[in-house]
Structures are given as structure tokens and as C-alpha cells.
Design a protein around this motif. Structure first.
Motif, PDB file in Angstrom:
ATOM      1  N   ASP A  32       0.814  -1.223   0.000  1.00  0.00           N
ATOM      2  CA  ASP A  32       0.000   0.000   0.000  1.00  0.00           C
ATOM      3  C   ASP A  32       0.848   1.273   0.000  1.00  0.00           C
ATOM      4  O   ASP A  32       0.306   2.379  -0.139  1.00  0.00           O
ATOM      5  N   ALA A  33       2.157   1.136   0.149  1.00  0.00           N
ATOM      6  CA  ALA A  33       3.035   2.312   0.225  1.00  0.00           C
ATOM      7  C   ALA A  33       3.401   2.796  -1.174  1.00  0.00           C
ATOM      8  O   ALA A  33       4.567   2.897  -1.554  1.00  0.00           O
ATOM      9  N   THR A  34       2.382   3.136  -1.955  1.00  0.00           N
ATOM     10  CA  THR A  34       2.602   3.621  -3.319  1.00  0.00           C
ATOM     11  C   THR A  34       2.947   5.112  -3.283  1.00  0.00           C
ATOM     12  O   THR A  34       2.632   5.812  -2.314  1.00  0.00           O
ATOM     13  N   PRO A  35       3.575   5.626  -4.331  1.00  0.00           N
ATOM     14  CA  PRO A  35       3.902   7.057  -4.367  1.00  0.00           C
ATOM     15  C   PRO A  35       2.689   7.956  -4.164  1.00  0.00           C
ATOM     16  O   PRO A  35       2.783   8.990  -3.491  1.00  0.00           O
ATOM     17  N   ASP A  36       1.539   7.586  -4.723  1.00  0.00           N
ATOM     18  CA  ASP A  36       0.332   8.406  -4.568  1.00  0.00           C
ATOM     19  C   ASP A  36      -0.118   8.440  -3.108  1.00  0.00           C
ATOM     20  O   ASP A  36      -0.514   9.495  -2.580  1.00  0.00           O
ATOM     21  N   THR A  37      -0.078   7.272  -2.470  1.00  0.00           N
ATOM     22  CA  THR A  37      -0.472   7.204  -1.060  1.00  0.00           C
ATOM     23  C   THR A  37       0.481   8.019  -0.195  1.00  0.00           C
ATOM     24  O   THR A  37       0.054   8.771   0.690  1.00  0.00           O
ATOM     25  N   ILE A  38       1.770   7.885  -0.457  1.00  0.00           N
ATOM     26  CA  ILE A  38       2.770   8.616   0.310  1.00  0.00           C
ATOM     27  C   ILE A  38       2.607  10.121   0.124  1.00  0.00           C
ATOM     28  O   ILE A  38       2.695  10.896   1.081  1.00  0.00           O
ATOM     29  N   GLU A  39       2.337  10.537  -1.101  1.00  0.00           N
ATOM     30  CA  GLU A  39       2.137  11.966  -1.368  1.00  0.00           C
ATOM     31  C   GLU A  39       0.946  12.502  -0.580  1.00  0.00           C
ATOM     32  O   GLU A  39       1.015  13.595   0.003  1.00  0.00           O
ATOM     33  N   ALA A  40      -0.143  11.740  -0.547  1.00  0.00           N
ATOM     34  CA  ALA A  40      -1.333  12.172   0.197  1.00  0.00           C
ATOM     35  C   ALA A  40      -1.038  12.278   1.692  1.00  0.00           C
ATOM     36  O   ALA A  40      -1.493  13.217   2.361  1.00  0.00           O
ATOM     37  N   ILE A  41      -0.264  11.329   2.207  1.00  0.00           N
ATOM     38  CA  ILE A  41       0.087  11.349   3.626  1.00  0.00           C
ATOM     39  C   ILE A  41       0.950  12.562   3.957  1.00  0.00           C
ATOM     40  O   ILE A  41       0.741  13.241   4.973  1.00  0.00           O
ATOM     41  N   LEU A  42       1.911  12.845   3.101  1.00  0.00           N
ATOM     42  CA  LEU A  42       2.776  14.001   3.318  1.00  0.00           C
ATOM     43  C   LEU A  42       1.981  15.303   3.319  1.00  0.00           C
ATOM     44  O   LEU A  42       2.228  16.197   4.140  1.00  0.00           O
ATOM     45  N   GLU A  43       1.026  15.416   2.400  1.00  0.00           N
ATOM     46  CA  GLU A  43       0.209  16.629   2.322  1.00  0.00           C
ATOM     47  C   GLU A  43      -0.616  16.815   3.595  1.00  0.00           C
ATOM     48  O   GLU A  43      -0.736  17.947   4.112  1.00  0.00           O
ATOM     49  N   GLU A  44      -1.163  15.734   4.107  1.00  0.00           N
ATOM     50  CA  GLU A  44      -1.958  15.835   5.328  1.00  0.00           C
ATOM     51  C   GLU A  44      -1.069  16.124   6.539  1.00  0.00           C
ATOM     52  O   GLU A  44      -1.464  16.874   7.439  1.00  0.00           O
ATOM     53  N   ALA A  45       0.121  15.535   6.568  1.00  0.00           N
ATOM     54  CA  ALA A  45       1.056  15.808   7.661  1.00  0.00           C
ATOM     55  C   ALA A  45       1.483  17.268   7.662  1.00  0.00           C
ATOM     56  O   ALA A  45       1.667  17.885   8.716  1.00  0.00           O
ATOM     57  N   ALA A  46       1.622  17.830   6.466  1.00  0.00           N
ATOM     58  CA  ALA A  46       1.968  19.247   6.360  1.00  0.00           C
ATOM     59  C   ALA A  46       0.878  20.116   6.964  1.00  0.00           C
ATOM     60  O   ALA A  46       1.159  21.113   7.650  1.00  0.00           O
ATOM     61  N   LYS A  47      -0.376  19.750   6.733  1.00  0.00           N
ATOM     62  CA  LYS A  47      -1.494  20.538   7.251  1.00  0.00           C
ATOM     63  C   LYS A  47      -1.511  20.545   8.776  1.00  0.00           C
ATOM     64  O   LYS A  47      -1.664  21.609   9.402  1.00  0.00           O
ATOM     65  N   ILE A  48      -1.365  19.381   9.400  1.00  0.00           N
ATOM     66  CA  ILE A  48      -1.419  19.348  10.860  1.00  0.00           C
ATOM     67  C   ILE A  48      -0.174  20.004  11.457  1.00  0.00           C
ATOM     68  O   ILE A  48      -0.229  20.638  12.515  1.00  0.00           O
ATOM     69  N   SER A  49       0.955  19.908  10.752  1.00  0.00           N
ATOM     70  CA  SER A  49       2.175  20.557  11.238  1.00  0.00           C
ATOM     71  C   SER A  49       2.036  22.076  11.230  1.00  0.00           C
ATOM     72  O   SER A  49       2.352  22.754  12.220  1.00  0.00           O
ATOM     73  N   GLU A  50       1.536  22.604  10.126  1.00  0.00           N
ATOM     74  CA  GLU A  50       1.431  24.054   9.967  1.00  0.00           C
ATOM     75  C   GLU A  50       0.271  24.659  10.737  1.00  0.00           C
ATOM     76  O   GLU A  50       0.395  25.763  11.294  1.00  0.00           O
ATOM     77  N   ASN A  51      -0.863  23.951  10.782  1.00  0.00           N
ATOM     78  CA  ASN A  51      -2.096  24.546  11.311  1.00  0.00           C
ATOM     79  C   ASN A  51      -2.414  24.170  12.753  1.00  0.00           C
ATOM     80  O   ASN A  51      -3.199  24.870  13.410  1.00  0.00           O
ATOM     81  N   VAL A  52      -1.835  23.076  13.246  1.00  0.00           N
ATOM     82  CA  VAL A  52      -2.150  22.623  14.600  1.00  0.00           C
ATOM     83  C   VAL A  52      -0.930  22.700  15.531  1.00  0.00           C
ATOM     84  O   VAL A  52      -1.020  23.238  16.638  1.00  0.00           O
ATOM     85  N   LEU A  53       0.203  22.178  15.080  1.00  0.00           N
ATOM     86  CA  LEU A  53       1.379  22.091  15.951  1.00  0.00           C
ATOM     87  C   LEU A  53       2.175  23.393  16.006  1.00  0.00           C
ATOM     88  O   LEU A  53       2.570  23.845  17.087  1.00  0.00           O
ATOM     89  N   PHE A  54       2.426  23.999  14.845  1.00  0.00           N
ATOM     90  CA  PHE A  54       3.259  25.204  14.834  1.00  0.00           C
ATOM     91  C   PHE A  54       2.646  26.379  15.589  1.00  0.00           C
ATOM     92  O   PHE A  54       3.366  27.109  16.285  1.00  0.00           O
ATOM     93  N   PRO A  55       1.339  26.608  15.517  1.00  0.00           N
ATOM     94  CA  PRO A  55       0.763  27.750  16.241  1.00  0.00           C
ATOM     95  C   PRO A  55       0.952  27.706  17.752  1.00  0.00           C
ATOM     96  O   PRO A  55       0.890  28.753  18.409  1.00  0.00           O
ATOM     97  N   ILE A  56       1.172  26.531  18.338  1.00  0.00           N
ATOM     98  CA  ILE A  56       1.366  26.455  19.793  1.00  0.00           C
ATOM     99  C   ILE A  56       2.831  26.191  20.151  1.00  0.00           C
ATOM    100  O   ILE A  56       3.138  25.868  21.298  1.00  0.00           O
ATOM    101  N   ASN A  57       3.728  26.348  19.189  1.00  0.00           N
ATOM    102  CA  ASN A  57       5.136  26.111  19.461  1.00  0.00           C
ATOM    103  C   ASN A  57       5.710  27.176  20.395  1.00  0.00           C
ATOM    104  O   ASN A  57       6.250  26.870  21.462  1.00  0.00           O
ATOM    105  N   ARG A  58       5.584  28.448  20.011  1.00  0.00           N
ATOM    106  CA  ARG A  58       6.149  29.512  20.833  1.00  0.00           C
ATOM    107  C   ARG A  58       5.389  29.672  22.146  1.00  0.00           C
ATOM    108  O   ARG A  58       6.005  29.804  23.206  1.00  0.00           O
ATOM    109  N   SER A  59       4.070  29.668  22.086  1.00  0.00           N
ATOM    110  CA  SER A  59       3.284  29.826  23.309  1.00  0.00           C
ATOM    111  C   SER A  59       3.556  28.693  24.286  1.00  0.00           C
ATOM    112  O   SER A  59       3.598  28.898  25.506  1.00  0.00           O
ATOM    113  N   GLY A  60       3.767  27.480  23.747  1.00  0.00           N
ATOM    114  CA  GLY A  60       4.080  26.345  24.614  1.00  0.00           C
ATOM    115  C   GLY A  60       5.401  26.513  25.325  1.00  0.00           C
ATOM    116  O   GLY A  60       5.546  26.166  26.499  1.00  0.00           O
TER     117      GLY A  60
END
Length: 329
Positions: A32-60
Motif C-alpha cells: 500500500d506504500a505507493t507514491p500516490d499514497t505517500i504523497e497524500a500522507i505528506l500533504e496531510e502531515a503538512a497541514k497538521i504541522s502548519e495549522n495545529v502544531l506550529f501555532p502552539i510552538n512559541r506559546s508552549g
């Protein structure tokens, strides 16, 4: 203002052009680790990194963890971020499907870890320590221990950490004094104190599994007599739900220069119930599975923080106006 944009295109270039990640899908278990699947996972990981984790980095970091009467609370927003992280399945990406994992290659896990760490290193240490505990238990634990604890580590409802260092011995583990007394039911009674324990106590998960180095009664001196034990904060009931509190208490948290959103704890074990992982007197062998996982994570931390530092220095250089241009004012 601090900035972070997940370098998805750069990561894809390395995975596809340098490592030829498509070849992984040809291996048994990784179909199941096809390039398309991996690309989709990376895109979603980018979203949670930028929109959920990074905003509480400095305040944390500014708020830090707080300690009161043995209870450690993480900074504002960390619990919500962790619930979002866990519900998105990010704790299970490279774990065995037998225990509820997604079974993706470690290579993909490294790429995700880079983004999570760059966005918020303090936060990423909690699931990072848990994954190290997962690896040690998966490779060295008995079938009974794996069946009881690995599904909870995989889905992230429980977390894990490792307990090595003691106040009197630093990194010389051969001098440790934490003792393990065998009990009639096959468990051990663990007594001692450990220091500098990252994620040793926090409010993110229902339970925390401590992997503890201790010396059983009658064991040889030095590192040859050390064994590894799994010691949960709460003892699980037969149905897997949370039971009574074990003999574990956080005595304090460290006052650090940075990564203050990650709780670094002093942990006291007072007759805590624990179970042997691996072979007696071979605790370091099992612990080094977790330690080597942590070493790889530290390397990724260097990469991730360098990426974030580059992005911020570049943004500053572009915005900072000084002197005059070659063409005049």
C-alpha cells in the motif's frame, strides 16, 4: 514573526528521486506504500504541522509545563493538539497492523517526524518517546505484554517513555540502585528514583508506560545485572480499561532553557508493579532498541530545526530593510 512551511516538495524529491521510494511498495507488507499514497500522507502531515502544531510552538515554550502535587500539566493547546494528532492516526503510521497500525515503512515515518519536529519539537517528543517504547516492547516483550499494551501505544490513548538515569550515577548505568523484587504472580516490585525522564508525567494520555531499568535481587553487579521492566502509571484491568494507580509519582519537573512544553521529570517508584521485558540481566539489550530509536529522532531534530531556522532567517532577510539600495533611496 516566526514562520514554518512544511517542505513537502523537498521531501518528495528526496523520497522519489534520491531514494526511489516507489520500490518499497514491491516489498512484502508494503504493497500500500505507493507514491500516490505517500504523497497524500505528506500533504496531510503538512497541514497538521502548519495549522495545529506550529501555532502552539512559541506559546508552549513561553508557558511551559506546570507541576503541582505530583500532577504535570502541559501548556495550553497541547491536549487538544494531541487529541487531533491521535485521532488522525499519526501515532500508528509505522506500527504493525496486528496491533492496529498502518504498517507503513519507517522511511515514511522519518519524513513525517521531520515535519512534526520542525513545527513543534516539544510536542513531538511525546509521541516520539511513545514510539520508542513501542519498538522496544514489540521486539523484546512477551506475547502477553504485546497483546495487552501495544494496541494502546499504537492508537495513542496510552503513551510511553524510558527511565534510565538516576541522581547518583548520571550516565553510568552500572551504578544504578533501582531494585526489582520478584513477586509470586510473576511480576516485580520496582523501587527507586529516576531523573531527566522526558514525558514521564503529563496530561495528554490516559496512561503512561514507563520502561524502567532496574536490578533484580541477586543479580550481578554492573551493567550485567540490569533488567528492563514495563511499569504502567495505572494498572490495566482484565478488559484493558484503566485500573488502580500504580506506585509511581512524579517528584518534580526540570527548569530548562528550552523545549519547555516537554515535561522532563523526576520519577519515584515505590513498590510499583512491573513486568520483565526480554531476558533477565539483559535489560540494556532491550533498552537500546528504544535508545537507538531516540538517536535517530535526535538526528531528525537537527535536520528539522535547521529547516525551520533557515526558513525564519530567510524571511527575516527578505523583510529587514537597512541602508539604501544601489539605485538610491
Amino acid at each position: 514573526m516566526a514562520v514554518y512551511k512544511a517542505p513537502v516538495k523537498d521531501i518528495q524529491f528526496v523520497l522519489n528521486e534520491v531514494l526511489d521510494v516507489s520500490s518499497l511498495s514491491k516489498l512484502p507488507g508494503y504493497e500500500d506504500a505507493t507514491p500516490d499514497t505517500i504523497e497524500a500522507i505528506l500533504e496531510e502531515a503538512a497541514k497538521i504541522s502548519e495549522n495545529v502544531l506550529f501555532p502552539i510552538n512559541r506559546s508552549g515554550d513561553e508557558e511551559g509545563c506546570t507541576y503541582e502535587n505530583g500532577v504535570v500539566r502541559t501548556p495550553k493547546g497541547f491536549k487538544h493538539a494531541y487529541d487531533t494528532f491521535r485521532e488522525g492516526g499519526w501515532t500508528a503510521v509505522t506500527c504493525d497492523p496486528e496491533y492496529g497500525g498502518q504498517g507503513l515503512p519507517a522511511t515514511i515515518g522519518f519524513a513525517l517526524t521531520e515535519m512534526f519536529t520542525a513545527a513543534n519539537q516539544a510536542f513531538s517528543m511525546y509521541p516520539g518517546l511513545s514510539h520508542g517504547a513501542y519498538e522496544a516492547l514489540a521486539r523484546h516483550g512477551s506475547d502477553e505484554l504485546k497483546k495487552r499494551y501495544l494496541p494502546k501505544l499504537t492508537d495513542g490513548t496510552w503513551s510511553g517513555t524510558m527511565c534510565l538515569t538516576e541522581p547518583h550515577c548520571g550516565t553510568d548505568l552500572g551504578m544504578l540502585r533501582t531494585k526489582a523484587e520478584p513477586q509470586a504472580d510473576g511480576s516485580y516490585s520496582i523501587t527507586g528514583t529516576k531523573i531527566f525522564i522526558s514525558a514521564g508525567e503529563h496530561d495528554l494520555t490516559e496512561n503512561i508506560l514507563q520502561l524502567v531499568l532496574a536490578r533484580p535481587e541477586g543479580a550481578p553487579g554492573g551493567i550485567r545485572g540490569i533488567s528492563l521492566f514495563l511499569v504502567p502509571k495505572f494498572l490495566p484491568k482484565a478488559d484493558g480499561s484503566i485500573g488502580e494507580r500504580n506506585g509511581i509519582r512524579c517528584g518534580a519537573i526540570e527548569h530548562k532553557m528550552g523545549i519547555k512544553g516537554s515535561a522532563t521529570c523526576t520519577m519515584n517508584f515505590d513498590g510499583a508493579e512491573g513486568w520483565l521485558i526480554g531476558q533477565p540481566n539483559k535489560g540494556l539489550n532491550a533498552m537500546f532498541t528504544m535508545m537507538n530509536t531516540a538517536r535517530l529522532a535526535v538526528g531528525l531534530q537537527g535536520l528539522a530545526l535547521t529547516e525551520r531556522a533557515y526558513q525564519n532567517s530567510l524571511a527575516y532577510a527578505r523583510e529587514r530593510l537597512q541602508m539604501r539600495s544601489l539605485s538610491g533611496t
